[in-house]
Design a protein around this motif. Structure first.
Motif, mmCIF file in Angstrom:
data_model
loop_
_atom_site.group_PDB
_atom_site.id
_atom_site.type_symbol
_atom_site.label_atom_id
_atom_site.label_comp_id
_atom_site.label_asym_id
_atom_site.label_seq_id
_atom_site.Cartn_x
_atom_site.Cartn_y
_atom_site.Cartn_z
ATOM 1 N N SER A 1 19.023 -70.640 42.479
ATOM 2 C CA SER A 1 18.669 -72.017 42.130
ATOM 3 C C SER A 1 17.202 -72.153 41.758
ATOM 4 O O SER A 1 16.814 -73.113 41.087
ATOM 5 C CB SER A 1 19.012 -72.967 43.282
ATOM 6 O OG SER A 1 18.252 -72.665 44.440
ATOM 7 N N ALA A 2 16.371 -71.197 42.165
ATOM 8 C CA ALA A 2 14.951 -71.236 41.814
ATOM 9 C C ALA A 2 14.738 -71.073 40.319
ATOM 10 O O ALA A 2 13.700 -71.489 39.787
ATOM 11 C CB ALA A 2 14.191 -70.144 42.569
ATOM 12 N N ALA B 1 28.119 -65.705 57.134
ATOM 13 C CA ALA B 1 27.159 -66.591 57.804
ATOM 14 C C ALA B 1 27.664 -68.014 57.965
ATOM 15 O O ALA B 1 27.042 -68.797 58.695
ATOM 16 C CB ALA B 1 25.843 -66.591 57.030
ATOM 17 N N GLY B 2 28.776 -68.366 57.301
ATOM 18 C CA GLY B 2 29.275 -69.729 57.344
ATOM 19 C C GLY B 2 28.801 -70.522 56.130
ATOM 20 O O GLY B 2 27.778 -70.208 55.519
ATOM 21 N N GLU C 1 22.256 -73.395 52.706
ATOM 22 C CA GLU C 1 20.828 -73.456 53.021
ATOM 23 C C GLU C 1 20.076 -72.316 52.342
ATOM 24 O O GLU C 1 18.994 -72.514 51.761
ATOM 25 C CB GLU C 1 20.625 -73.389 54.535
ATOM 26 C CG GLU C 1 19.163 -73.447 54.956
ATOM 27 C CD GLU C 1 18.987 -73.303 56.459
ATOM 28 O OE1 GLU C 1 17.826 -73.333 56.902
ATOM 29 O OE2 GLU C 1 19.994 -73.150 57.181
ATOM 30 N N ILE C 2 20.648 -71.117 52.409
ATOM 31 C CA ILE C 2 20.002 -69.943 51.798
ATOM 32 C C ILE C 2 19.885 -70.110 50.291
ATOM 33 O O ILE C 2 18.827 -69.834 49.699
ATOM 34 C CB ILE C 2 20.786 -68.668 52.164
ATOM 35 C CG1 ILE C 2 20.633 -68.347 53.653
ATOM 36 C CG2 ILE C 2 20.324 -67.480 51.313
ATOM 37 C CD1 ILE C 2 21.581 -67.290 54.174
ATOM 38 N N PHE C 3 20.952 -70.591 49.650
ATOM 39 C CA PHE C 3 20.937 -70.721 48.194
ATOM 40 C C PHE C 3 20.174 -71.962 47.723
ATOM 41 O O PHE C 3 19.648 -71.973 46.614
ATOM 42 C CB PHE C 3 22.368 -70.742 47.655
ATOM 43 C CG PHE C 3 23.052 -69.409 47.700
ATOM 44 C CD1 PHE C 3 22.502 -68.294 47.079
ATOM 45 C CD2 PHE C 3 24.264 -69.253 48.370
ATOM 46 C CE1 PHE C 3 23.122 -67.058 47.116
ATOM 47 C CE2 PHE C 3 24.908 -68.022 48.415
ATOM 48 C CZ PHE C 3 24.333 -66.914 47.787
ATOM 49 N N PHE C 4 20.100 -73.003 48.542
ATOM 50 C CA PHE C 4 19.357 -74.213 48.166
ATOM 51 C C PHE C 4 17.847 -74.002 48.294
ATOM 52 O O PHE C 4 17.087 -74.365 47.408
ATOM 53 C CB PHE C 4 19.753 -75.389 49.066
ATOM 54 C CG PHE C 4 21.079 -76.029 48.745
ATOM 55 C CD1 PHE C 4 21.870 -75.600 47.689
ATOM 56 C CD2 PHE C 4 21.539 -77.076 49.524
ATOM 57 C CE1 PHE C 4 23.090 -76.186 47.420
ATOM 58 C CE2 PHE C 4 22.757 -77.689 49.254
ATOM 59 C CZ PHE C 4 23.533 -77.235 48.198
ATOM 60 N N PRO D 1 13.140 -66.787 52.249
ATOM 61 C CA PRO D 1 13.596 -65.453 52.660
ATOM 62 C C PRO D 1 13.944 -65.389 54.139
ATOM 63 O O PRO D 1 13.281 -66.016 54.970
ATOM 64 C CB PRO D 1 12.396 -64.553 52.336
ATOM 65 C CG PRO D 1 11.218 -65.461 52.321
ATOM 66 C CD PRO D 1 11.716 -66.802 51.865
ATOM 67 N N LEU D 2 15.001 -64.654 54.440
ATOM 68 C CA LEU D 2 15.400 -64.410 55.824
ATOM 69 C C LEU D 2 15.010 -62.997 56.210
ATOM 70 O O LEU D 2 15.254 -62.053 55.449
ATOM 71 C CB LEU D 2 16.913 -64.565 55.994
ATOM 72 C CG LEU D 2 17.539 -65.951 55.893
ATOM 73 C CD1 LEU D 2 19.040 -65.835 56.125
ATOM 74 C CD2 LEU D 2 16.930 -66.888 56.908
ATOM 75 N N SER D 3 14.453 -62.819 57.386
ATOM 76 C CA SER D 3 14.110 -61.491 57.866
ATOM 77 C C SER D 3 15.375 -60.736 58.258
ATOM 78 O O SER D 3 16.458 -61.319 58.424
ATOM 79 C CB SER D 3 13.191 -61.587 59.087
ATOM 80 O OG SER D 3 13.907 -62.126 60.202
ATOM 81 N N ALA D 4 15.237 -59.432 58.429
ATOM 82 C CA ALA D 4 16.370 -58.613 58.854
ATOM 83 C C ALA D 4 16.902 -59.084 60.197
ATOM 84 O O ALA D 4 18.122 -59.125 60.417
ATOM 85 C CB ALA D 4 15.951 -57.141 58.925
#
Length: 272
Positions: free
Chosen positions: A145-146, A163-164, A170-173, A177-180
């Motif tokens: 989306s960016a 992840a649900g 939330e991740i795509f909106f 970045p999410l850490s490992a």
């Protein structure tokens, strides 16, 4: 399948090595963050297609060279075709989607080893594996989306499944970045290892899986991957059928006998 090294011709960006029933697929564009361009997508598709129907295959490892696992689609290609971006993307997606589906539905365990950042289509490539190992330095970012695009390569389906739906949106909106460690907490990856231990850990895992009961693994994949699409009764009937098939196999006889004899089992090639 004989022990041999196999590399995909005409595309050094994708390496395929098959040895002792294990196929190792390596993304080899470290200078471009292992981004998927058209040539790499076709080469990956050809590599995975060569594994389909291979009765000697027992496990697959997907890995990458360099500091990144896969940055997603190659933005350089997008810029070069900006006046006809839709046609360029429409033309490249079929090979990527075909490859993702083939890799996800192989009747053997597939392990991905994420050595660094993962974004865009790289998410689908990483998460179509059955087991996902990540280095401490791995980060996951939506990215689509960016730049005004939407997910492909199965990334939205696979991320939502792990992840649900709310977390995937939330991740795509937000594209944060999410850490490992957060990916492990959210169920996106199976295990996090120190960077220096990722390669050895991944290879040890696929080696152990390659010695397992391949027919059992294949049936487990079908049962688990399709569970959400069946009623309980349909699922119970499939479990019954598969248990009956498995119990008549050479692997079951070997497994039960070796357990009684307190020794390690030596499994064959399963039912494929």
């Amino acid at each position: 399948m004989t022990d041999r090294d196999v590399s995909i011709p005409m595309c050094p960006a994708v390496l395929l090595d098959r040895r002792n029933g294990i196929a190792v697929l390596t993304l080899n564009r470290p200078d471009r963050a292992n981004a998927l361009d058209g040539e790499m997508a076709l080469a990956l598709d050809a590599a995975v297609d060569s594994l389909t129907g291979d009765v000697g295959l027992r496990a697959v490892l997907l890995q990458a060279r360099g500091r990144h696992f896969c940055a997603g689609g190659d933005i350089r290609e997008f810029v070069e075709s900006i006046d006809d971006l839709g046609s360029r993307i429409d033309g490249s997606i079929p090979a990527v989607h075909r490859m993702i589906h083939r890799l996800a539905t192989l009747p053997v365990p597939v392990v991905s080893a994420l050595n660094g950042p993962v974004a865009g289509a790289g998410i689908g490539l990483a998460l179509c594996a059955d087991l996902v190992l990540a280095a401490e330095s791995m980060k996951l970012r939506g990215g689509y989306s960016a730049i005004g695009l939407t997910p492909d390569a199965g990334s939205s389906w696979l991320l939502a499944r792990r992840a649900g739906e709310a977390r995937a949106k939330e991740i795509f909106f937000t594209n944060e970045p999410l850490s490992a460690r957060h990916c492990l907490q959210f169920g996106i990856v199976s295990q996090v290892l120190p960077d220096a231990e990722l390669d050895a850990g991944a290879r040890a895992l696929v080696t152990a899986l390659a010695k397992g009961a391949t027919g059992s693994f294949a049936r487990i994949k079908v049962l688990v991957d399709g569970a959400s699409h069946r009623t309980l009764q349909e699922h119970l009937e499939l479990e019954h059928r598969y248990m009956g098939e498995a119990s008549r196999s050479a692997d079951a006889r070997e497994g039960v006998t070796s357990f009684a004899q307190k020794r390690a089992p030596v499994f064959g090639s399963g039912f494929r």
